[in-house]
Each structure stands twice: as structure tokens, then as C-alpha cells.
Scaffold this motif. Structure first.
Motif, PDB file in Angstrom:
ATOM      1  N   TYR A 292       0.830  -1.201   0.000  1.00 20.94           N
ATOM      2  CA  TYR A 292       0.000   0.000   0.000  1.00 20.94           C
ATOM      3  C   TYR A 292       0.868   1.256   0.000  1.00 20.94           C
ATOM      4  N   THR A 293       1.945   1.248   0.769  1.00 17.06           N
ATOM      5  CA  THR A 293       2.847   2.398   0.819  1.00 17.06           C
ATOM      6  C   THR A 293       3.438   2.670  -0.553  1.00 17.06           C
ATOM      7  N   GLU A 294       3.930   1.626  -1.218  1.00 18.85           N
ATOM      8  CA  GLU A 294       4.525   1.805  -2.545  1.00 18.85           C
ATOM      9  C   GLU A 294       3.495   2.308  -3.561  1.00 18.85           C
ATOM     10  N   VAL A 295       2.319   1.734  -3.527  1.00 18.51           N
ATOM     11  CA  VAL A 295       1.273   2.137  -4.473  1.00 18.51           C
ATOM     12  C   VAL A 295       0.873   3.593  -4.241  1.00 18.51           C
ATOM     13  N   LEU A 296       0.685   3.975  -2.992  1.00 18.63           N
ATOM     14  CA  LEU A 296       0.301   5.353  -2.687  1.00 18.63           C
ATOM     15  C   LEU A 296       1.407   6.339  -3.061  1.00 18.63           C
ATOM     16  N   GLU A 297       2.660   5.999  -2.739  1.00 19.68           N
ATOM     17  CA  GLU A 297       3.769   6.886  -3.082  1.00 19.68           C
ATOM     18  C   GLU A 297       3.906   7.039  -4.592  1.00 19.68           C
ATOM     19  N   ALA A 298       3.781   5.942  -5.330  1.00 19.89           N
ATOM     20  CA  ALA A 298       3.884   5.999  -6.793  1.00 19.89           C
ATOM     21  C   ALA A 298       2.741   6.822  -7.372  1.00 19.89           C
ATOM     22  N   GLY A 299       1.552   6.652  -6.841  1.00 15.51           N
ATOM     23  CA  GLY A 299       0.407   7.411  -7.322  1.00 15.51           C
ATOM     24  C   GLY A 299       0.543   8.897  -7.048  1.00 15.51           C
ATOM     25  N   LEU A 300       1.008   9.238  -5.853  1.00 17.88           N
ATOM     26  CA  LEU A 300       1.212  10.650  -5.527  1.00 17.88           C
ATOM     27  C   LEU A 300       2.297  11.266  -6.397  1.00 17.88           C
ATOM     28  N   GLU A 301       3.370  10.525  -6.612  1.00 16.34           N
ATOM     29  CA  GLU A 301       4.452  11.022  -7.460  1.00 16.34           C
ATOM     30  C   GLU A 301       3.942  11.265  -8.886  1.00 16.34           C
ATOM     31  N   ALA A 302       3.141  10.335  -9.390  1.00 16.27           N
ATOM     32  CA  ALA A 302       2.597  10.487 -10.737  1.00 16.27           C
ATOM     33  C   ALA A 302       1.682  11.701 -10.823  1.00 16.27           C
ATOM     34  N   LEU A 303       0.883  11.919  -9.817  1.00 21.70           N
ATOM     35  CA  LEU A 303      -0.021  13.080  -9.806  1.00 21.70           C
ATOM     36  C   LEU A 303       0.762  14.383  -9.706  1.00 21.70           C
ATOM     37  N   GLU A 304       1.787  14.407  -8.889  1.00 22.55           N
ATOM     38  CA  GLU A 304       2.601  15.612  -8.740  1.00 22.55           C
ATOM     39  C   GLU A 304       3.356  15.930 -10.030  1.00 22.55           C
ATOM     40  N   THR A 305       3.855  14.906 -10.690  1.00 26.04           N
ATOM     41  CA  THR A 305       4.565  15.085 -11.952  1.00 26.04           C
ATOM     42  C   THR A 305       3.613  15.538 -13.040  1.00 26.04           C
ATOM     43  N   GLN A 306       2.409  15.036 -13.028  1.00 28.63           N
ATOM     44  CA  GLN A 306       1.387  15.366 -14.013  1.00 28.63           C
ATOM     45  C   GLN A 306       1.032  16.853 -13.958  1.00 28.63           C
ATOM     46  N   ASP A 307       1.064  17.451 -12.779  1.00 27.78           N
ATOM     47  CA  ASP A 307       0.683  18.851 -12.603  1.00 27.78           C
ATOM     48  C   ASP A 307       1.771  19.834 -13.024  1.00 27.78           C
ATOM     49  N   GLN A 308       3.002  19.356 -13.187  1.00 21.35           N
ATOM     50  CA  GLN A 308       4.107  20.248 -13.538  1.00 21.35           C
ATOM     51  C   GLN A 308       4.177  20.423 -15.048  1.00 21.35           C
ATOM     52  N   PRO A 309       4.485  21.669 -15.488  1.00 25.70           N
ATOM     53  CA  PRO A 309       4.576  21.923 -16.954  1.00 25.70           C
ATOM     54  C   PRO A 309       5.791  21.277 -17.567  1.00 25.70           C
TER      55      PRO A 309
END
Length: 47
Positions: A30-47
Motif C-alpha cells: 500500500y505504501t509503494e502504491v500510494l507513493e507511486a500514485g502521488l508522485e505520478a499526480l505531482e509530476t502530471q501537474d508540472q509543466p
């Protein structure tokens, strides 16, 4: 450990399968999945 949120049995099963495939306990998975998902969302928001 399953977080105290409403997670479908299908999604929870996918995390459990991920844990088993990667020799992790459920909490680690769960920790890995949540961290990967948050990282993907944060990267997605950057130009």
C-alpha cells in the motif's frame, strides 16, 4: 493493513496481488502504491 478508506475489493485484491508478486507485506505494498500514485499526480501537474 488496509487503510481506513473505502477501497473496493477489486482494488484491494490488485494491491494484494502486487504485494505477493513483489515479496512485500500488505502494508509495504500500500505504501509503494500510494507513493507511486502521488508522485505520478505531482509530476502530471508540472509543466
Amino acid at each position: 493493513m488496509r487503510p481506513n478508506i473505502d477501497i473496493s475489493h477489486t482494488l484491494g485484491g490488485r494491491v494484494k496481488d502486487y504485494a505477493e508478486a513483489n515479496d512485500l507485506d500488505l502494508s509495504e505494498a500500500y505504501t509503494e502504491v500510494l507513493e507511486a500514485g502521488l508522485e505520478a499526480l505531482e509530476t502530471q501537474d508540472q509543466p
